[in-house]
Structures are given as structure tokens and as C-alpha cells.
Design a protein around this motif. Structure first.
Motif, PDB file in Angstrom:
ATOM      1  N   VAL A  34       0.713  -1.204  -0.138  1.00 49.16           N
ATOM      2  CA  VAL A  34       0.044  -0.193   0.029  1.00 49.16           C
ATOM      3  C   VAL A  34       0.837   1.283  -0.150  1.00 49.16           C
ATOM      4  O   VAL A  34       0.609   2.253  -0.659  1.00 49.16           O
ATOM      5  N   ASP A  35       1.804   1.145   0.810  1.00 54.45           N
ATOM      6  CA  ASP A  35       2.921   2.148   0.807  1.00 54.45           C
ATOM      7  C   ASP A  35       3.573   2.528  -0.541  1.00 54.45           C
ATOM      8  O   ASP A  35       3.737   3.638  -1.114  1.00 54.45           O
ATOM      9  N   GLU A  36       4.014   1.325  -1.341  1.00 55.08           N
ATOM     10  CA  GLU A  36       4.262   1.632  -2.565  1.00 55.08           C
ATOM     11  C   GLU A  36       3.606   2.153  -3.658  1.00 55.08           C
ATOM     12  O   GLU A  36       3.731   3.087  -4.322  1.00 55.08           O
ATOM     13  N   LEU A  37       2.291   1.653  -3.454  1.00 52.91           N
ATOM     14  CA  LEU A  37       1.099   2.387  -4.448  1.00 52.91           C
ATOM     15  C   LEU A  37       0.767   3.775  -4.241  1.00 52.91           C
ATOM     16  O   LEU A  37       0.781   4.563  -5.074  1.00 52.91           O
ATOM     17  N   ASN A  38       1.039   4.290  -2.641  1.00 48.74           N
ATOM     18  CA  ASN A  38       1.156   5.732  -2.469  1.00 48.74           C
ATOM     19  C   ASN A  38       2.090   6.352  -3.081  1.00 48.74           C
ATOM     20  O   ASN A  38       1.863   7.588  -3.754  1.00 48.74           O
ATOM     21  N   SER A  39       3.272   5.880  -3.195  1.00 48.05           N
ATOM     22  CA  SER A  39       4.249   6.190  -3.788  1.00 48.05           C
ATOM     23  C   SER A  39       4.115   6.557  -5.338  1.00 48.05           C
ATOM     24  O   SER A  39       4.413   7.687  -5.939  1.00 48.05           O
ATOM     25  N   LEU A  40       3.531   5.556  -5.997  1.00 45.49           N
ATOM     26  CA  LEU A  40       3.416   5.333  -7.446  1.00 45.49           C
ATOM     27  C   LEU A  40       2.139   6.504  -7.619  1.00 45.49           C
ATOM     28  O   LEU A  40       2.226   7.349  -8.785  1.00 45.49           O
ATOM     29  N   LEU A  41       1.470   6.669  -6.787  1.00 47.76           N
ATOM     30  CA  LEU A  41       0.274   7.837  -7.071  1.00 47.76           C
ATOM     31  C   LEU A  41       0.869   9.220  -6.933  1.00 47.76           C
ATOM     32  O   LEU A  41       0.660  10.061  -7.557  1.00 47.76           O
ATOM     33  N   GLY A  42       2.049   9.390  -6.065  1.00 45.95           N
ATOM     34  CA  GLY A  42       2.768  10.698  -6.109  1.00 45.95           C
ATOM     35  C   GLY A  42       3.452  10.837  -7.505  1.00 45.95           C
ATOM     36  O   GLY A  42       3.589  11.989  -7.927  1.00 45.95           O
ATOM     37  N   LEU A  43       3.844   9.959  -8.071  1.00 47.77           N
ATOM     38  CA  LEU A  43       4.513   9.837  -9.261  1.00 47.77           C
ATOM     39  C   LEU A  43       3.430  10.221 -10.612  1.00 47.77           C
ATOM     40  O   LEU A  43       3.880  11.023 -11.440  1.00 47.77           O
ATOM     41  N   ALA A  44       2.356   9.730 -10.320  1.00 50.85           N
ATOM     42  CA  ALA A  44       1.304  10.061 -11.391  1.00 50.85           C
ATOM     43  C   ALA A  44       0.825  11.392 -10.962  1.00 50.85           C
ATOM     44  O   ALA A  44       0.655  12.241 -12.281  1.00 50.85           O
ATOM     45  N   GLU A  63      -4.792  13.192  -4.494  1.00 56.13           N
ATOM     46  CA  GLU A  63      -4.541  13.619  -3.211  1.00 56.13           C
ATOM     47  C   GLU A  63      -5.346  13.232  -2.228  1.00 56.13           C
ATOM     48  O   GLU A  63      -4.774  12.746  -1.011  1.00 56.13           O
ATOM     49  N   TYR A  64      -6.673  13.032  -2.222  1.00 51.58           N
ATOM     50  CA  TYR A  64      -7.520  12.362  -1.546  1.00 51.58           C
ATOM     51  C   TYR A  64      -7.107  10.990  -1.273  1.00 51.58           C
ATOM     52  O   TYR A  64      -7.185  10.365  -0.228  1.00 51.58           O
ATOM     53  N   LEU A  65      -7.208  10.186  -2.240  1.00 44.33           N
ATOM     54  CA  LEU A  65      -6.579   8.973  -2.406  1.00 44.33           C
ATOM     55  C   LEU A  65      -5.484   8.579  -1.673  1.00 44.33           C
ATOM     56  O   LEU A  65      -5.114   7.810  -0.812  1.00 44.33           O
ATOM     57  N   GLN A  66      -4.400   9.311  -1.724  1.00 45.13           N
ATOM     58  CA  GLN A  66      -3.143   9.119  -1.138  1.00 45.13           C
ATOM     59  C   GLN A  66      -3.280   9.193   0.382  1.00 45.13           C
ATOM     60  O   GLN A  66      -2.700   8.654   1.329  1.00 45.13           O
ATOM     61  N   ASN A  67      -4.039  10.429   1.009  1.00 47.92           N
ATOM     62  CA  ASN A  67      -4.331  10.355   2.268  1.00 47.92           C
ATOM     63  C   ASN A  67      -5.198   9.157   2.828  1.00 47.92           C
ATOM     64  O   ASN A  67      -4.797   8.496   3.704  1.00 47.92           O
ATOM     65  N   ALA A  68      -6.030   8.451   1.969  1.00 44.06           N
ATOM     66  CA  ALA A  68      -6.899   7.432   2.305  1.00 44.06           C
ATOM     67  C   ALA A  68      -5.829   6.242   2.410  1.00 44.06           C
ATOM     68  O   ALA A  68      -6.200   5.343   3.323  1.00 44.06           O
ATOM     69  N   LEU A  69      -4.827   6.378   1.615  1.00 43.64           N
ATOM     70  CA  LEU A  69      -3.952   5.141   1.612  1.00 43.64           C
ATOM     71  C   LEU A  69      -3.196   4.809   3.088  1.00 43.64           C
ATOM     72  O   LEU A  69      -2.772   4.144   3.435  1.00 43.64           O
ATOM     73  N   PHE A  70      -2.734   6.503   3.762  1.00 38.45           N
ATOM     74  CA  PHE A  70      -2.328   6.417   4.702  1.00 38.45           C
ATOM     75  C   PHE A  70      -3.044   5.742   5.931  1.00 38.45           C
ATOM     76  O   PHE A  70      -2.691   4.905   6.656  1.00 38.45           O
ATOM     77  N   ASP A  71      -4.518   6.041   5.627  1.00 45.34           N
ATOM     78  CA  ASP A  71      -5.552   5.537   6.595  1.00 45.34           C
ATOM     79  C   ASP A  71      -5.531   3.901   6.583  1.00 45.34           C
ATOM     80  O   ASP A  71      -5.525   3.067   7.516  1.00 45.34           O
ATOM     81  N   LEU A  72      -5.400   3.456   5.215  1.00 48.38           N
ATOM     82  CA  LEU A  72      -5.341   1.979   5.026  1.00 48.38           C
ATOM     83  C   LEU A  72      -3.950   1.478   5.393  1.00 48.38           C
ATOM     84  O   LEU A  72      -4.420   0.266   6.149  1.00 48.38           O
TER      85      LEU A  72
END
Length: 190
Positions: A34-44, A63-72
Motif C-alpha cells: 500500500v505504501d508502494e502504491l501511494n508512492s506511485l500515486l505521487g509519481l502519477a 491527493e484524496y486517495l493518497q491520504n486514504a491510503l495512509f489510513d489504509l
């Protein structure tokens, strides 16, 4: 405060609640992906905002999704029987419904899909497709974890919707940039 603690040098890490587990534990694999996914969203997001036509709606939703992934990630890093569990915001059905609303909104702006497409297009869309495939891997890892430990069931459902959202966001990114999709050409049987 130093960034390195040396507490993980022996191959162990701490879950939220002080449990120490192997860095290869399925729970760590799940929230690590999930952390890797969050980083890829930053790249996108970086590709999107630096494109010739940045898409503010996609950026805001990512940005919303990145915050939600931290919650996840926190949800997955905290066992339900941990005394710290009450301090963690768990992913719930409302979170899933929010993603479904986003999916429906993006789907309205793309042509109907009648066959598989190649991942690609704009750098932002291609990054979203890579993130989509990592979201699928994260979902598989959560399912593996569910086979051995109790996990919030909505976490798996949420990741399933995240991958759908990223797929349709990639398509929308291409459509809004005027980039056509490359169709999969099925190999003819001999």
C-alpha cells in the motif's frame, strides 16, 4: 531526531501497538505494498501536474486517495486486538462508496470499453496503470493475510475499488489529453 533507529536491523519491525514481527510477515507485505502504491500515486500526480494540460480534478482525487491510503496502511498495520486499535481510523463502507462515486464520475467521460486496452498513453495515464497493477497486488496480499489473521474486510474491498478507480482515471487522463487507446489485438488461432 535521527531518521534511523537501528531497531529493524535484525529483520524485525514494529506494528502499531508494539508487536514485533518479521519484515517479511504478510501484514508487513500488505501495508508495504500500500505504501508502494501511494508512492506511485505521487509519481502519477507529478506527471499530471507537469503535463502540458494538468488536470486539477485528477490531481485532487489522487491527493484524496493518497491520504486514504495512509489510513489504509495504518488499518493494516494495527491488529484488531491491539490496545491501540481504537486510535486507528478503519476503512469502512463509506470509504468504498466514495470510491464508487468517483469511478462512476470518471466512467461517464470515457468511451465504452468493448475489449482490453494496452496500458499507456500520457505519462500520467501510464503511471496510473502501473499503480493499478500494484493495487491489485496489494489486494492479493491482503487476501493472503486474511487467510492467517483477522483483517478489516473492507480493506480488501477498498483495494479492489482503488484498482478500478485507477484504471478509469488512466482512461480519463488519456481521453482528456486527446490520446486514443491502443486495443489488444487477439492473436488469431491457427
Amino acid at each position: 531526531m535521527k531518521l534511523y533507529t537501528k531497531t529493524g536491523d535484525g529483520g524485525q519491525t514494529g506494528l502499531y501497538g508494539a508487536d514485533r514481527v518479521s519484515k517479511a510477515h504478510p501484514r508487513v507485505e500488505a501495508y508495504g505494498t500500500v505504501d508502494e502504491l501511494n508512492s506511485l500515486l505521487g509519481l502519477a500526480r507529478a506527471h499530471n501536474t507537469r503535463s502540458h494540460k494538468p488536470d486539477a480534478a485528477i490531481d485532487a482525487d489522487l491527493e484524496y486517495l493518497q491520504n486514504a491510503l495512509f489510513d489504509l496502511g495504518a488499518d493494516l498495520a494495527t491488529r484488531s486486538d491491539s490496545p491501540y486499535s481504537k486510535n486507528v481510523a478503519r476503512i469502512d463502507e463509506q470509504d468504498v462508496l466514495r470510491l464508487e462515486g468517483l469511478i462512476d464520475g470518471y466512467q461517464e467521460g470515457v468511451p465504452e470499453l468493448k475489449q482490453f486496452i494496452h496500458p499507456g498513453g500520457t505519462p500520467a495515464a501510464a503511471s496510473l496503470q502501473v499503480a493499478r497493477s500494484v493495487a491489485r497486488r496489494a489486494e492479493r496480499e491482503v487476501i493472503r493475510l486474511m487467510e492467517i489473521e483477522e483483517v478489516n474486510l473492507q480493506a480488501q474491498v477498498y483495494l479492489n475499488r482503488v484498482s478500478d478507480l485507477l484504471f478509469v482515471m488512466a482512461r480519463a487522463s488519456n481521453a482528456r489529453a486527446g490520446i486514443g487507446e491502443e486495443l489488444w489485438h487477439v492473436k488469431k488461432r491457427r
